[in-house]
Write an enzyme that holds these catalytic residues in place. Sequence first.
Site, short mmCIF file in Angstrom:
data_model
loop_
_atom_site.label_atom_id
_atom_site.label_comp_id
_atom_site.label_asym_id
_atom_site.label_seq_id
_atom_site.Cartn_x
_atom_site.Cartn_y
_atom_site.Cartn_z
N ARG A 69 17.07 3.95 -63.55
CA ARG A 69 16.11 4.71 -63.79
C ARG A 69 16.26 5.88 -64.95
NH1 ARG A 69 12.92 8.67 -60.42
NH2 ARG A 69 10.97 8.74 -61.09
N HIS A 73 14.02 6.65 -68.21
CA HIS A 73 13.45 7.93 -68.55
C HIS A 73 14.01 8.51 -69.57
CE1 HIS A 73 11.31 8.73 -64.34
NE2 HIS A 73 11.03 7.61 -64.65
N GLY A 79 12.97 8.81 -77.17
CA GLY A 79 14.03 7.95 -77.57
C GLY A 79 15.28 8.00 -76.53
N ASP A 81 18.22 9.39 -76.34
CA ASP A 81 19.09 10.45 -76.91
C ASP A 81 19.55 11.40 -76.13
OD1 ASP A 81 16.96 11.77 -76.19
OD2 ASP A 81 16.65 12.92 -77.92
N ASN A 102 10.65 13.84 -63.08
CA ASN A 102 12.19 13.71 -62.98
C ASN A 102 12.74 14.47 -61.76
OD1 ASN A 102 12.38 11.86 -65.04
ND2 ASN A 102 12.63 13.73 -66.74
N PRO A 170 5.04 6.70 -67.47
CA PRO A 170 4.00 5.99 -66.73
C PRO A 170 4.04 6.75 -65.08
CG PRO A 170 5.63 4.26 -66.86
CD PRO A 170 6.24 5.52 -67.61
N ASP A 265 17.68 -8.26 -57.16
CA ASP A 265 17.06 -9.52 -56.84
C ASP A 265 15.59 -9.58 -57.48
OD1 ASP A 265 15.75 -8.16 -54.78
OD2 ASP A 265 16.83 -8.97 -53.40
C1 HEM Z 1 6.03 0.37 -65.13
C2 HEM Z 1 5.80 1.57 -64.81
C3 HEM Z 1 6.68 2.40 -63.96
C4 HEM Z 1 6.05 3.24 -62.83
C5 HEM Z 1 4.86 3.69 -62.66
C6 HEM Z 1 7.27 3.80 -62.25
C7 HEM Z 1 7.24 4.90 -61.13
C8 HEM Z 1 8.28 5.17 -60.44
C9 HEM Z 1 8.09 6.13 -59.44
C10 HEM Z 1 7.07 6.82 -59.01
C11 HEM Z 1 9.40 6.02 -58.64
C12 HEM Z 1 9.71 6.92 -57.56
C13 HEM Z 1 10.08 8.37 -57.83
C14 HEM Z 1 10.05 9.02 -56.62
O1 HEM Z 1 11.41 9.17 -56.01
O2 HEM Z 1 9.09 9.64 -56.22
C15 HEM Z 1 10.23 5.14 -59.50
C16 HEM Z 1 11.59 4.77 -58.98
C17 HEM Z 1 12.46 3.92 -59.79
N1 HEM Z 1 12.28 3.30 -60.95
FE1 HEM Z 1 10.26 3.23 -61.77
N2 HEM Z 1 8.41 3.08 -62.51
C18 HEM Z 1 8.19 2.24 -63.86
C19 HEM Z 1 9.05 1.37 -64.56
C20 HEM Z 1 10.28 1.48 -64.24
C21 HEM Z 1 11.36 0.72 -65.00
C22 HEM Z 1 10.85 0.01 -66.59
C23 HEM Z 1 12.62 0.97 -64.61
C24 HEM Z 1 13.97 0.54 -65.12
C25 HEM Z 1 14.10 -0.67 -66.01
C26 HEM Z 1 12.47 1.41 -63.31
C27 HEM Z 1 13.41 1.76 -62.55
C28 HEM Z 1 13.18 2.70 -61.32
C29 HEM Z 1 14.23 2.46 -60.15
C30 HEM Z 1 15.53 1.87 -60.30
C31 HEM Z 1 13.84 3.62 -59.25
C32 HEM Z 1 14.47 3.96 -58.01
C33 HEM Z 1 15.40 5.24 -58.69
C34 HEM Z 1 16.09 5.71 -57.46
O3 HEM Z 1 16.49 5.39 -56.18
O4 HEM Z 1 16.81 6.73 -57.42
N3 HEM Z 1 11.09 1.81 -63.19
N4 HEM Z 1 9.60 4.53 -60.31
#
Ligand code: HEM
Length: 361
Positions: A69, A73, A79, A81, A102, A170, A265
Site C-alpha cells: 500500500r 500511496h 508520482g 518519489d 495515510n 481514492p 491470492d
Molecule cells: C481502488 C481504489 C482503492 C481504495 C478506495 C482503497 C482503499 C483502502 C482503504 C480505505 C484501506 C484501509 C485503510 C484503513 O486502515 O482505514 C486500504 C488498505 C489497503 N490497500 Fe487499498 N485502496 C484502493 C486501491 C489499492 C491499491 C491499488 C493497492 C495496491 C496495489 C491497495 C493496497 C492496499 C493494501 C495492501 C491495504 C492493507 C494495508 C495494511 O494492511 O496496512 N489498495 N485500501
Amino acid sequence: MRAARQGKPAAGGVALLVALAVWLLPAVARAQLRVGFYDTTCPNAEALVRQAVAAAFARDAGTAAGLIRLHFHDCFVRGCDASVLLTVNPGGGQTERDAAPNNPSLRGFDVIDAAKAAVEQSCPRTVSCADIVAFAARDSAALTGSVSYQVPAGRRDGHVSNASDTVDLPPPTSTAKELTDLFAAKNLSVEDMVVLSGAHTVGRSFCESFVDRVWNRSAKPPAAIVDAGLSSSYASLLRALCPSNTTRATPITTAMDPGTPNVLDNNYYKLLPRGMGLFFSDNQLRVDTAMAALVSSFAANETLWKEKFAAAMVKMGRIQVQTGTCGEVRLNCSVVNPSSSTIELGSSAPAADEDGGVATS
Ligand code: HEM
Ligand SMILES: *[C@@H]1O[C@H](CO)[C@@H](O)[C@H](O)[C@H]1NC(C)=O
Ligand SMILES: *[C@@H]1O[C@H](CO)[C@@H](O)[C@H](O)[C@H]1NC(C)=O
Ligand SMILES: *[C@@H]1O[C@H](CO)[C@@H](O)[C@H](O)[C@H]1NC(C)=O
Ligand SMILES: *[C@@H]1O[C@H](CO)[C@@H](O)[C@H](O)[C@H]1NC(C)=O
Ligand SMILES: *[C@@H]1O[C@H](CO)[C@@H](O)[C@H](O)[C@H]1NC(C)=O
Ligand SMILES: *[C@@H]1O[C@H](CO)[C@@H](O)[C@H](O)[C@H]1NC(C)=O
C-alpha cells in the site's frame, strides 16, 4: 608561450563541454527507469532491501500489506518519489503522511528506514528512497503470493510533501466512476484498477473506512444498517467489531480477507460476489458491468490475475517518476537533504523573532 599552452587546454575544455552538453541533453531527456539500475553502483541494493523486508515480515506478516500500500500511496501522490515518507513539509503545513488517507493507517515506514540504513552502509548516497519503496512492495508480493517481477529502477526522490495532494488517492466511498477517473488521472486503465484492487486480499482496515456501511450515524441514536452489497451476516460481524462512535483514531482493525489475510491470492474477487467486499468502493467493482466481468475472470483464474497484478505494479511504479538529475537521492528517507531544504532559509530565526516573527508561507 605560457599563454598558448594554457589556451590550448582551455579551448579543448570548451569543446569538451559543448560535446558533453550535446550528449547529455538528450540523455537526460530520455532518462528512464531500467531493471538492474544499481547493478554496477550498488550490486547488493535489491538483496539488502529484500533482507530488511523479510526480517520485518518474520516479526509481523502484516508489514507486507503495509509496504504494498505504501508504494501505491507514494505513486498516486506526486508520482513515485518517496514524498509519502517525508515528515516535514518544507513549505510548512501538514505532510502527505499526516493526511487522513495515510494517518494512522499507513505502515512500513520503519522497514524502509531499516532497508535504507543497510543500503547507505553498503553504498552511500546511491539508492533512492522511492526505489527502496518499489523494491519493498515487490518483495512483499513475493513473500505473500510468490508473485515475482523485476522492478525497473532509477527513481529520484522529491522535495515536496503536502497533505492536500492526497486528494489524488481514492477514498473507500468512491463510486465506480470516481475510481475510474482517479486511476485514469494516473494513466491507469479500468482493468489496471480492478487488477490492483486485488491487493485488498492482504492486510487490514481500521473501522472508520467502512463503519458507515453498518451504522447509520445520522440517526439518533445510531441505527444498525446493511449497506447494499454487504451480506447481512458480515455486516453484523463488522457492527459488533466497530462501535458507532468510531473515529479515525479508534484502534480497532479487521482483515480485509478474513480467511487468508497474509496471502496474496485471488480471494478478493471471490469475496465480492458473496457480499464481503469490505469497502463501498470494493463493492462498486461488481456493480459496474465491465468491472464485474474482470472480477469474474480473476476469481476463476488466479494465475491470470497474478500475471496481470505483476504487470500493473510495474506500470503503477512508473507514474510521474523523476529520473536523471531531477530530484535527489535522499540520505534520510524522512527528510529532504539539507542543501535542498527551504528550511535552511529559516536559520536566522532568532533575529526574525525580534522583528515580530518569520513569515510562514
Ligand atoms: C481502488 C481504489 C482503492 C481504495 C478506495 C482503497 C482503499 C483502502 C482503504 C480505505 C484501506 C484501509 C485503510 C484503513 O486502515 O482505514 C486500504 C488498505 C489497503 N490497500 Fe487499498 N485502496 C484502493 C486501491 C489499492 C491499491 C491499488 C493497492 C495496491 C496495489 C491497495 C493496497 C492496499 C493494501 C495492501 C491495504 C492493507 C494495508 C495494511 O494492511 O496496512 N489498495 N485500501
Ligand atoms: C499545499 O497545497 C495547497 C493546494 O495546492 C496549496 O494551497 C498550499 O499552499 C500548499 N502548501 C504548502 C505548504 O506547500
Ligand atoms: C499520462 O500520459 C500523458 C500522455 O502521454 C502525459 O502527458 C501525462 O503526463 C501522463 N500522466 C501521468 C500522471 O503519468
Ligand atoms: C439515517 O438516518 C436518518 C435520520 O433518521 C435518515 O433520514 C436516513 O434516511 C437514514 N439513512 C439510511 C441510509 O438509513
Ligand atoms: C464509544 O461508545 C462506547 C460504548 O459503545 C463507550 O464505551 C465509549 O466510551 C465511547 N467512546 C467515545 C469516544 O465516546
Ligand atoms: C489462466 O490464465 C493463464 C495465464 O493467462 C492461462 O495460461 C491459462 O490458460 C488460464 N487458465 C484457464 C483455465 O483459462
Ligand atoms: C532521519 O531523520 C529523522 C527526522 O529528523 C530522525 O528522527 C532520524 O533519526 C533520522 N535517521 C537517521 C538514520 O539519521
